[in-house]
Structures are given as structure tokens and as C-alpha cells.
Motif scaffolding. Structure first.
Motif, PDB file in Angstrom:
ATOM      1  N   ASP B 143     -46.304 -42.103  -9.437  1.00 32.45           N
ATOM      2  CA  ASP B 143     -46.556 -41.428  -8.290  1.00 32.45           C
ATOM      3  C   ASP B 143     -46.363 -41.944  -6.826  1.00 32.45           C
ATOM      4  O   ASP B 143     -47.344 -42.829  -6.397  1.00 32.45           O
ATOM      5  CB  ASP B 143     -47.969 -40.743  -8.181  1.00 32.45           C
ATOM      6  CG  ASP B 143     -48.332 -40.213  -6.875  1.00 32.45           C
ATOM      7  OD1 ASP B 143     -47.222 -39.930  -6.024  1.00 32.45           O
ATOM      8  OD2 ASP B 143     -49.464 -39.918  -6.646  1.00 32.45           O
ATOM      9  N   GLY B 145     -45.592 -41.369  -3.877  1.00 29.72           N
ATOM     10  CA  GLY B 145     -45.931 -40.643  -2.677  1.00 29.72           C
ATOM     11  C   GLY B 145     -44.810 -39.465  -2.645  1.00 29.72           C
ATOM     12  O   GLY B 145     -45.064 -38.256  -2.853  1.00 29.72           O
ATOM     13  N   HIS B 331     -50.507 -39.205   0.845  1.00 31.58           N
ATOM     14  CA  HIS B 331     -49.242 -39.121   0.630  1.00 31.58           C
ATOM     15  C   HIS B 331     -48.343 -38.753   2.096  1.00 31.58           C
ATOM     16  O   HIS B 331     -47.474 -39.269   2.152  1.00 31.58           O
ATOM     17  CB  HIS B 331     -48.868 -38.198  -0.358  1.00 31.58           C
ATOM     18  CG  HIS B 331     -49.058 -38.793  -1.583  1.00 31.58           C
ATOM     19  ND1 HIS B 331     -49.164 -40.075  -2.016  1.00 31.58           N
ATOM     20  CD2 HIS B 331     -49.153 -38.094  -2.889  1.00 31.58           C
ATOM     21  CE1 HIS B 331     -49.458 -40.423  -3.308  1.00 31.58           C
ATOM     22  NE2 HIS B 331     -49.396 -39.193  -3.927  1.00 31.58           N
TER      23      HIS B 331
END
Lengths: 472, 472
Positions: B143, B145, B331
């Protein structure tokens, strides 16, 4: 396809002038004694080739550089030698040349306990490394069974019993110092845990089997010794029942640290060799690492699964002494097996398949091995989908060798159909060159060759391994 | 050393005959519209270059092969395009050429839930992938972002918030289908969890930033959704206190799933942007995965450590909605920051250091940034030793850019002295070519160039990235 014979590659000339220059530079660090050369020209596998012409006992990176520079000057092959425990003919001087023994380069260069890393010279063995760091509360988990050198383990991308939890050398080598084909030194990677800085030369070198460079320093990851460790044996009514237990364990994400299959043949051999009284049924040998609660949770999940498959109650080995005895027995399975048929050689297989295909792959191959009449044993790092048949052949019987290699080939073909690999951890060497071609395809092997050609244009670094070179 | 300007590389001719052939082959799948080309000629970073001459919207491996073959025939550069979320100028057509947009190749090809693997086309984004597999009980943890494409993430060796527990794309890509510089297709790796079969072409390709091949299929590892997940925020009196908490957590081997540092600047920006009321102090945002007991155990250990460093009580986010809100805010830190100074551009740093050096590296760099007067924010995947300053510069102020790049350079030099890397996860692109040279050294970069030359002799695959080519 004939996958067991070393591809015939003419041994290249080792000019007397080269040997003289080597002697002049290395003196007593260089030996041409027949026994020394012979010892460095074989490994634990079943293949043979004439020995190297000389052995250089390197004591420093500079030694390695100087030996490689001389070899480059005369176009002579160099073969790095760690502990001699490879299985696929990696050390054999199939094109002549010299061996560079790195065993004296066995120092721990820096322990960075706070970073969970250690930098070592390549010749240190994994046991010596763990011994050297035992006061730090950390350990190096990769355990291929043999007390291999860290450099050799990096060169073959080794793994073993703990890989199901801690990964292989692929995941655990952070950085390398490498002597290239020209005798120059480069560094790959850093001590940072991750990086996106250019091509991953570290990973390219790991598993390159001495064909792209000689490792003179290796930085690996360490792990905190788990707060709690428990080992257990569980016997099953069938191999299938044992394997199904493993598959479900992995699919549930249980972070089991070790889960080894030992078939009934291997159990008998181990019992005889290690004076144990293991129940003569297919066994799983397991180890759980974590907090006391975590270990208990993991074990309960696996016990529930095993029970559903007809497994017997776990027999626990909770003291370090009991565990050591158990794992030593497992690690000695190979030697126990070889002793069970005096004079025999073991041909080891090394397929690895996606976990969902493990039962199918294993059971069909067991049926084939049973039908062949060749004595064999079966052990496996089954949590990773990796297992080894050892076919115990009479080395004087070409027929037995042929039949064993036939079994191996059928097994590899089956594993490849199941999207697996011909070698989970032993490497290609000279024994699996044809299998690699089948597995990777012509295009990918051509890419490997192009890389080899670019980094070693004279083809002096462990030539004749992994793939044959195309005609130039 | 001037590390921020793209190395001047003359754009090569894109012959009209090539564009005509491309149009003939691809019809409506090929666009030369100025807006389309402009959109494909930039990324989320701060650098600029003239756009590509055309964009091919590939819908199949065959499309990619045909586009590359035409490009090879005319010697024209090709630049693969995923989601456009790279940060270091990876997509910029610094030597002209065309963009191959892989966004339409966004299918899940096979979910192998029992093996914890999935094979996808490169254009699928990580969120779309997780959405597609949500009924399997598995997830893809990487992940970064941005909702990047899986192909792009593989190409830059991306990682992000979950990497501290689940590793990066390096550890999680099992196999690739790759279109090479000649337009041929090779496959690297298998679905087996481990392999020692020859050179690790998968790992060589991962992080190669489009310079060695275009990925047309990617097989990645999946993980069982954890039984229990808890997220917590903890604020600290200083960055140092937060970082020391992280260091001890990692050194104790706590398998924390996420541990993100957010400095007070970023907290203010995030509060303003996401309408949150986070305490305006340095924060750690944490997530724990495991069994309910395991999660509790982990959290207790970290709470104890945090308390010793003056951390406040954990604020828990236990519902999925609360967690999503928190992580979305994290994020969005980048966008929140950019909005905080209207019209600004962010120059992101990406150093990663061994965990024991994290506090030293961070604190010295914070002091330098504070002294510079340039507005900035700081976030970090600190469990891996990786953190990002974002210097918010006025793009019309050459002086601000110069000072920000100066800060970046000082930070990189500091990280390298501490045996870290200039880029933990963003890649080199055109922005960090000089840093790579500093980090890896001339010999290692020469080896990378030799590999590039061997696999792409015409230098048509995303040329002018990672390293400049030597004069030929």
C-alpha cells in the motif's frame, strides 16, 4: 532428455605460466596437491568431473581479486568453494580451472544487533555464525541442514526448514561485496531494510552459483530469538493426511516456523541411524515460535487440523536438548539414508510447487517411486511446497541411475505442469541445466545468458553451470 | 552535484513513418492528441519534459509486443504508463518516444486462493485488486498510498505502510510476463513460493523502472485477512520520543503491521484537509494484525514502550470505518500538504536507513529543514527506517527549488553515511540518478549499465532513467 550427465564441455588449458604466477603470488596459500585438488573438485552430489588444477586459499578480498585477475589474464576458470556441501555439481571443474577456497575468510565483520543485521565473510558457516552471535539474543534462521557456508548459501539461494516463516536467502541477504570477472570489487545493496535504488544486483547475485561474481562479504538479516519455542511430532495414517494438514495450516496463515514431512522410509532410516524410536508412520516435525500465548494458539490450530486428518496426539519437545536431538535427527536423514544402503549414492530431487498442488504432486511421485523398486526416502519443507526424494542408487549400476533420473524427470515435469519449479533450494549446477530450460523457457534462459555474457565476457566464473553457453 | 535537473538527453527523432505504422496497427487505440500526450508525459513529481509523441492504449500482451516491435524497428523510445502516480519523473519522455498506457489491461487473470497468489494484468490498481478478491478472505497488503497500478508498483519496487510486516514488491512478486526490448515475451519465476532455478530475473525486473522490459502479467502473493485488526494513534512530546518508541518496537521483534510517523506540520495539514481533530503533536499511527490475543499482546508491548517515552494513551480505532478514515487521512497527507500552500509543488525525499540510525538521521534533517525556512512536512514508514520530507516550494522560485534540493542532498548524504539508501520505495527515475551513483558506486552502476546494454542494446526501453548511458 538427458538431464543427469554433465554437458560435455572441453576443459580449457591451464597454462603452466598461470600456475607459476599463482604460486608466486600465493605461496603456501596455493596448493596443487592431488588430494587437495580432488577434495575441492567434488560436492555432496552424485556427479563427478576431473579436479581443478590448483586451490587458492583466500584470506582476504584482495586475495580473491588477485586470483581472479590472474585467471582473467590467462582465461582460466575460477570456482568458488565454501563448505563443499552443494548437491548439484556446483563445484565440479567441468571446464578445468582453479578452485578458490573461501573457508579461511570466516570472520564476523560487524554485528549490528540494534539493526538486526550482521556482516560476515563468506566462509563462515551458519552454525559458526549463530554461535558467534548467541549473546546478542538474535539468530540467523536459514537452515539448509548441512552446515553450509553463508557465501555458498547466498550463491545457491538456499533455504531449508525455517524458510516457511523466515524466508530464504533471497529475502535475507541485504548486501554483498562482490569480486567481478575483472577482479574489481563492487558493493550491492545497503543495510537499509528496503530500497528502490536501481537494479537489484543483490538479488541477481543471490542464486547465481558463482557464475557472476565471488562474494567476499555478505550482510544478512537477523531475528530476535523467539520468547517461546515448542517443537512437536505428529504421526499420520498416510502421507496424504500429513500433507493435507500442512496445506490447511498454511492456507489459514498460521505462522508456523518449521513443518517438515518425513516419510516412513526416512523414519526407519533415522531411527536406525540416530537411535530414536519414532513411530514408523509418516511424520510431521513442527516448530512454533512466538510469545507463550502465540505458540499455544498456533499449536492448537494445527492440532485441530491434524486431528481431522487422523493425526495422533502431538508429542512435544519443549527443552532445547530435546529439540536439538529431533532436528539433528532430521538433518541427518540424508546420511542415515545413505548408510541404509552401504555403498549407495543418493540422487536428490528438489521440486517445489504451489501449496494447493502439494498433495497431488507428492502422491503421484510416491506411487512412481514405489513402483520403481529403487530404495528411496522422502523428506520435505512441505510448508513451502518443497520436498526431496532421495533415490538410493548403486553408483556402479548405470541402469539404476537411469531409472532414478527418469523418476526425477517425471517429478520435475509434474511440478512444472503444476506451475512449480525444478529446484526450490539446491540450485541448478550441472545437474538441472535441462530442467531449467524446460522451466524457464528458451527466452528467459537466453536473457540469463545475455547477462552472463555481459558480466563475464571471458566466461571464467564457474563456467558450464546453470546453462550451457551458446556457441560464439 | 546537481541532482535535481534531468540530465540533458537529446530527444530522438520519432519518424513520421513510425507514427503512421503505429496508427495503422492501433487505430483508435493510438492517440496523438496534445492533451492525451501531455497527460502521459508527467507524473506526480515536480519535474517536467516535453510529452511523448503518441500514446498507445494496449489491451493485450500482443498489443504491447507489436508496439515494442515497431518502436524497435524505428529505434524509438517506449515508456510504460500505469496509473501515473510515480514521483521521480519515471514517465517523462526525456528522450522523446511514445507512451504505452497499460491501464486497459486491468483484469484479474486467476485467483489462486488456496495458494495465496493472484495473477493480474499490470494496469489493475491495488484498490481494484483488493476489491476484486474481497470475497476470498485474502488481501494484497502492499500500500504505497497512491492507488498505483500493480505493474507500476512492481516496476518501482514500491512498498508503503504495510511493508514493515508484509515486505515490499521485492518480496511479493512471484512471477512476471515480460515483453522484452525485441518485442518477445518471456516468463520469469513460477507460482512456487521459492526457487533456486537460475538467475532471479523476477527480482531483476522488479525495480527496473521500465528500462529492461514491460510487464504484461504480474503474479503476487496474497495474505489471509487477519482475524483481528486494531489501529491506534499515539501522540508524543517530540519526534525523537516517537521514533525511539518505533526503534524499540522493531528491535523487540513485535510484528506490527503498520507504524507511521506524522510530524506536527503534517498533522496540522491533515486536520485542515480531512476535517480531523488530531492532537497537534508528533503522532504514530499504528496497526496491529493477528489473533485477538496476539493483537492485544502486541499493543500492550508497544504501549509500554510508548509510555516510557512520554507517549499519551493510545486512541483506538477498532471499527473498519474509523480505520479507513484514519488511513485515508494519512494517505492524503501529500495532497493536504500541497493544498496548505496554494500553487506549491512538493519535492519528496525517500531515504531509508538502518533502524538504529533512524533517530539521528531524522532529527538532524528536521533541524536542517527548520533552519531552511522552507515549509515542509514529514511522514514516514518508520518501522522500516523509511521517511519522506515534502518540501513545499514555489515552482516559480528557482531559489526555493535549489534550497530544497540542497536539503534533499544533505539528507541523502547523511543516509548514505549511515549505510542507508537514497530511495526506500520511490525509485530513481530521473530525479535520483546522481544519488544512485553516490550510493552504489561507479562499479555497481557500470554493472547495471552493462545489463541494460545487454538486454536493450538499442536503448529504447524508458531511456534516460536510473542512470545516464555512457557515450558509445
Amino acid at each position: 532428455m538427458d538431464s543427469h550427465a554433465p554437458t560435455p564441455s572441453p576443459a580449457r588449458d591451464v597454462p603452466p605460466a598461470f600456475l607459476a604466477a599463482l604460486s608466486a603470488r600465493f605461496g603456501a596459500q596455493c596448493s596443487m596437491a592431488a588430494a587437495v585438488c580432488a577434495q575441492h573438485g567434488r560436492d555432496e552430489g552424485s556427479l563427478q568431473a576431473p579436479p581443478p588444477a590448483a586451490v587458492v586459499f583466500a584470506e582476504s578480498t584482495q586475495d580473491v581479486q588477485d586470483a581472479v585477475r590472474l585467471a582473467a589474464q590467462y582465461g582460466v576458470p575460477v570456482i568458488p568453494y565454501g563448505a563443499g556441501s552443494s548437491l548439484e555439481g556446483h563445484l565440479l571443474a567441468v571446464q578445468g580451472g582453479i578452485s578458490i577456497d573461501l573457508g579461511r575468510m570466516n570472520r564476523v565483520l560487524s554485528v549490528n544487533a540494534d539493526d538486526l543485521t550482521v556482516t560476515v565473510q563468506p566462509g563462515i558457516t551458519r552454525k559458526a555464525l549463530n554461535d558467534a552471535i548467541k549473546d546478542t539474543g538474535l539468530f540467523f534462521p536459514i537452515d539448509p541442514g548441512a552446515d553450509a557456508s553463508i557465501g555458498g548459501m547466498a550463491a545457491t539461494r538456499a533455504s531449508g526448514t525455517n524458510a516457511v516463516r523466515y524466508g530464504t536467502m533471497r529475502e535475507n541477504v541485504l548486501a554483498l561485496e562482490v569480486v567481478t570477472a575483472s577482479g574489481d570489487v563492487i558493493r550491492t545493496g545497503t543495510r537499509a531494510k528496503k530500497s528502490s535504488a536501481g537494479y537489484d544486483l543483490t538479488r541477481l547475485m543471490v542464486g547465481s552459483e558463482g557464475t557472476l561474481g565471488l562474494f567476499t562479504e555478505v550482510t544478512v538479516r537477523l531475528y530476535p530469538l523467539p520468547e517461546a519455542v515448542s517443537a512437536a511430532i505428529c504421526s499420520f495414517p498416510s502421507i496424504e493426511a500429513a500433507v493435507r494438514t500442512v496445506i490447511q495450516t498454511i492456507q489459514l496463515g498460521v505462522p508456523i516456523a518449521r513443518v517438515e514431512l518425513i516419510d516412513v522410509n526416512a523414519v526407519r532410516m533415522v531411527n536406525a541411524h540416530s537411535k530414536l524410536h519414532l513411530r514408523e508412520e509418516p511424520l510431521l516435525l513442527m516448530e512454533f515460535h512466538g510469545s507463550p500465548t502465540g505458540v499455544q494458539e498456533q499449536a492448537e490450530v494445527v492440532q485441530d487440523i491434524a486431528r481431522e486428518w487422523g493425526g495422533n496426539a502431538f508429542e512435544w519437545a519443549t527443552t532445547p536438548e530435546e529439540r536439538t536431538r529431533l532436528w539433528t535427527a532430521r538433518h541427518n536423514a540424508y546420511f542415515a539414508a545413505v548408510q541404509s544402503r552401504p555403498g549407495c549414492k543418493a540422487i536428490s530431487t528438489d521440486t517445489c510447487v504451489p501449496i494447493s498442488r502439494l498433495a497431488d504432486c507428492l502422491l503421484d511421485s510416491v506411487a512412481e517411486a514405489d513402483a520403481s523398486g529403487i530404495p528411496y526416502f522422502l523428506v520435505g519443507h512441505v510448508g513451502d511446497g518443497n520436498f526431496h526424494f532421495g533415490y538410493l542408487i548403486d553408483p556402479d549400476s548405470p541402469d539404476e541411475r537411469t531409472r532414478a533420473e527418469q523418476l526425477n524427470h517425471q517429478l520435475v515435469a509434474r511440478a512444472l505442469r503444476m506451475q512449480g519449479t525444478c529446484t526450490g533450494e539446491h540450485g541448478v549446477g550441472i545437474h538441472k541445466m535441462d530442467f531449467l530450460q524446460e522451466e524457464a523457457g528458451e527466452g528467459a534462459v537466453a536473457m540469463m545468458r545475455a547477462i552472463k555474457q555481459a558480466l563475464d565476457p571471458q566466461n571464467i566464473l564457474n563456467p558450464g553451470k546453470i546453462f550451457t553457453r551458446p556457441a560464439r
